[in-house]
Design an enzyme around this catalytic site. Structure first.
Site, PDB file in Angstrom:
ATOM      1  N   ASP A 101       0.814  -1.209   0.000  1.00  0.00           N
ATOM      2  CA  ASP A 101       0.000   0.000   0.000  1.00  0.00           C
ATOM      3  C   ASP A 101       0.850   1.264   0.000  1.00  0.00           C
ATOM      4  O   ASP A 101       0.558   2.219  -0.710  1.00  0.00           O
ATOM      5  CB  ASP A 101      -0.964  -0.022   1.214  1.00  0.00           C
ATOM      6  N   ASP A 104       7.109   3.644   3.141  1.00  0.00           N
ATOM      7  CA  ASP A 104       7.326   4.651   4.177  1.00  0.00           C
ATOM      8  C   ASP A 104       8.828   4.678   4.493  1.00  0.00           C
ATOM      9  O   ASP A 104       9.598   5.257   3.742  1.00  0.00           O
ATOM     10  CB  ASP A 104       6.441   4.269   5.372  1.00  0.00           C
ATOM     11  N   LYS A 133       6.043   7.817   0.334  1.00  0.00           N
ATOM     12  CA  LYS A 133       6.344   8.947   1.223  1.00  0.00           C
ATOM     13  C   LYS A 133       7.860   9.090   1.293  1.00  0.00           C
ATOM     14  O   LYS A 133       8.488   8.630   2.256  1.00  0.00           O
ATOM     15  CB  LYS A 133       5.865   8.611   2.645  1.00  0.00           C
ATOM     16  N   ASP A 161      -4.797   1.419   7.187  1.00  0.00           N
ATOM     17  CA  ASP A 161      -5.517   1.478   8.455  1.00  0.00           C
ATOM     18  C   ASP A 161      -4.910   2.434   9.462  1.00  0.00           C
ATOM     19  O   ASP A 161      -3.737   2.801   9.387  1.00  0.00           O
ATOM     20  CB  ASP A 161      -5.532   0.082   9.106  1.00  0.00           C
ATOM     21  N   ARG A 167     -10.012   0.802   6.884  1.00  0.00           N
ATOM     22  CA  ARG A 167      -9.568   0.125   5.653  1.00  0.00           C
ATOM     23  C   ARG A 167     -10.680   0.128   4.601  1.00  0.00           C
ATOM     24  O   ARG A 167     -10.422   0.005   3.413  1.00  0.00           O
ATOM     25  CB  ARG A 167      -9.197  -1.335   5.939  1.00  0.00           C
TER      26      ARG A 167
HETATM   27  P1  IMP Z   1       7.713   0.746   5.906  1.00  0.00           P
HETATM   28  O1  IMP Z   1       8.130  -0.672   6.152  1.00  0.00           O
HETATM   29  O2  IMP Z   1       8.258   1.692   6.961  1.00  0.00           O
HETATM   30  O3  IMP Z   1       7.982   1.249   4.505  1.00  0.00           O
HETATM   31  O4  IMP Z   1       6.176   0.845   6.182  1.00  0.00           O
HETATM   32  C1  IMP Z   1       5.280   0.203   5.470  1.00  0.00           C
HETATM   33  C2  IMP Z   1       4.022  -0.026   6.274  1.00  0.00           C
HETATM   34  O5  IMP Z   1       3.761   0.980   7.284  1.00  0.00           O
HETATM   35  C3  IMP Z   1       2.868   0.066   5.341  1.00  0.00           C
HETATM   36  O6  IMP Z   1       2.631  -1.170   4.698  1.00  0.00           O
HETATM   37  C4  IMP Z   1       1.747   0.496   6.239  1.00  0.00           C
HETATM   38  O7  IMP Z   1       1.145  -0.627   6.830  1.00  0.00           O
HETATM   39  C5  IMP Z   1       2.381   1.315   7.322  1.00  0.00           C
HETATM   40  N1  IMP Z   1       2.201   2.784   7.077  1.00  0.00           N
HETATM   41  C6  IMP Z   1       3.159   3.686   6.805  1.00  0.00           C
HETATM   42  N2  IMP Z   1       2.642   4.922   6.632  1.00  0.00           N
HETATM   43  C7  IMP Z   1       1.302   4.787   6.808  1.00  0.00           C
HETATM   44  C8  IMP Z   1       0.193   5.732   6.749  1.00  0.00           C
HETATM   45  O8  IMP Z   1       0.312   6.947   6.495  1.00  0.00           O
HETATM   46  N3  IMP Z   1      -1.030   5.191   6.977  1.00  0.00           N
HETATM   47  C9  IMP Z   1      -1.244   3.866   7.238  1.00  0.00           C
HETATM   48  N4  IMP Z   1      -0.244   2.973   7.292  1.00  0.00           N
HETATM   49  C10 IMP Z   1       1.019   3.430   7.089  1.00  0.00           C
HETATM   50 MG    MG Z   2       0.759  -2.511   5.521  1.00  0.00          MG
END
Ligand code: IMP
Ligand code: MG
Length: 184
Positions: A101, A104, A133, A161, A167
């Site tokens: 989705d 981050d 992001k 979520d 969701r």
């Molecule tokens: P990463 O591993 O830090 O890239 O984060 C990925 C996961 O963090 C995503 O699959 C989301 O589940 C969650 N996440 C990061 N930012 C958001 C947001 O703004 N809203 C909801 N979930 C987020």
């Molecule tokens: Mg996720």
């Protein structure tokens, strides 16, 4: 109670999402025409995005699902992924497209890409995300397919979520800050 009242602003509406998913599906279909395409849905967040992409893929493909979560507080970068369930098919020699989705910090995609290359012997691994992001990136990873870059705001809906809620919204929206302030 109506969850729509908790949204400050809509970032991607249903039309935007239709356009984005059609565009990504056609790019993937153009690239992987040799029948070794495996699309992997990263649960739970990407279930809606994944189904919209998959239904528009025009080349032969298989699909599978993996469930992971990142440890730690959302504002602190974490070193490990929690594997809750793995794919059930063989990814060896497949062209794997990981579908999530949001990108981050990049932890989830960075670790999963490594895992599919070194332990699952995938022929290739590409990264597909609805939202990016870049301001929050910690791990060295860029999406091969991305829907939209967004600012550093907490978004929900269309699979994403907050505390497992929201969701079911049909669009991507910014959550009003008073919603998470009252939970702190
Ligand atoms: P990463 O591993 O830090 O890239 O984060 C990925 C996961 O963090 C995503 O699959 C989301 O589940 C969650 N996440 C990061 N930012 C958001 C947001 O703004 N809203 C909801 N979930 C987020
Ligand atoms: Mg996720």
């Amino acid at each position: 109670m109506n969850i729509y009242n908790d949204i400050l602003q809509i970032l991607l509406n249903e039309e935007d999402i239709k356009r984005i998913t059609a565009d990504i599906a056609s790019k993937i279909s153009e690239k992987y025409y040799d029948g070794r395409l495996l699309l992997v849905c990263i649960l739970n967040g990407s279930f809606m995005f994944f189904s919209d992409i998959v239904r528009r893929i025009t080349v032969p493909c298989t699909i599978d699902f993996i469930r992971v979560s990142s440890y730690g507080e959302s504002t602190v970068s974490s070193e490990s992924l929690n594997f809750m369930s793995d794919i059930s098919t063989d990814a060896a020699n497949k062209n794997v497209v990981l579908v999530d989705d949001i990108l981050d910090t990049g932890l989830t995609m960075y670790k999963l890409r490594q895992y599919f290359l070194s332990e699952k012997n995938a022929a290739s691994v590409s990264v597909c995300t609805l939202l990016d992001k870049p301001a929050r990136r910690v791990y060295d990873i860029k999406p091969d397919y991305a829907g939209s870059e967004i600012p550093d705001e907490f978004v929900v809906g269309y699979g994403l979520d907050y505390n497992d809620g929201y969701r079911n919204l049909p669009y991507i929206g910014v959550l009003k800050s008073e919603i998470y302030k009252k939970d702190v």
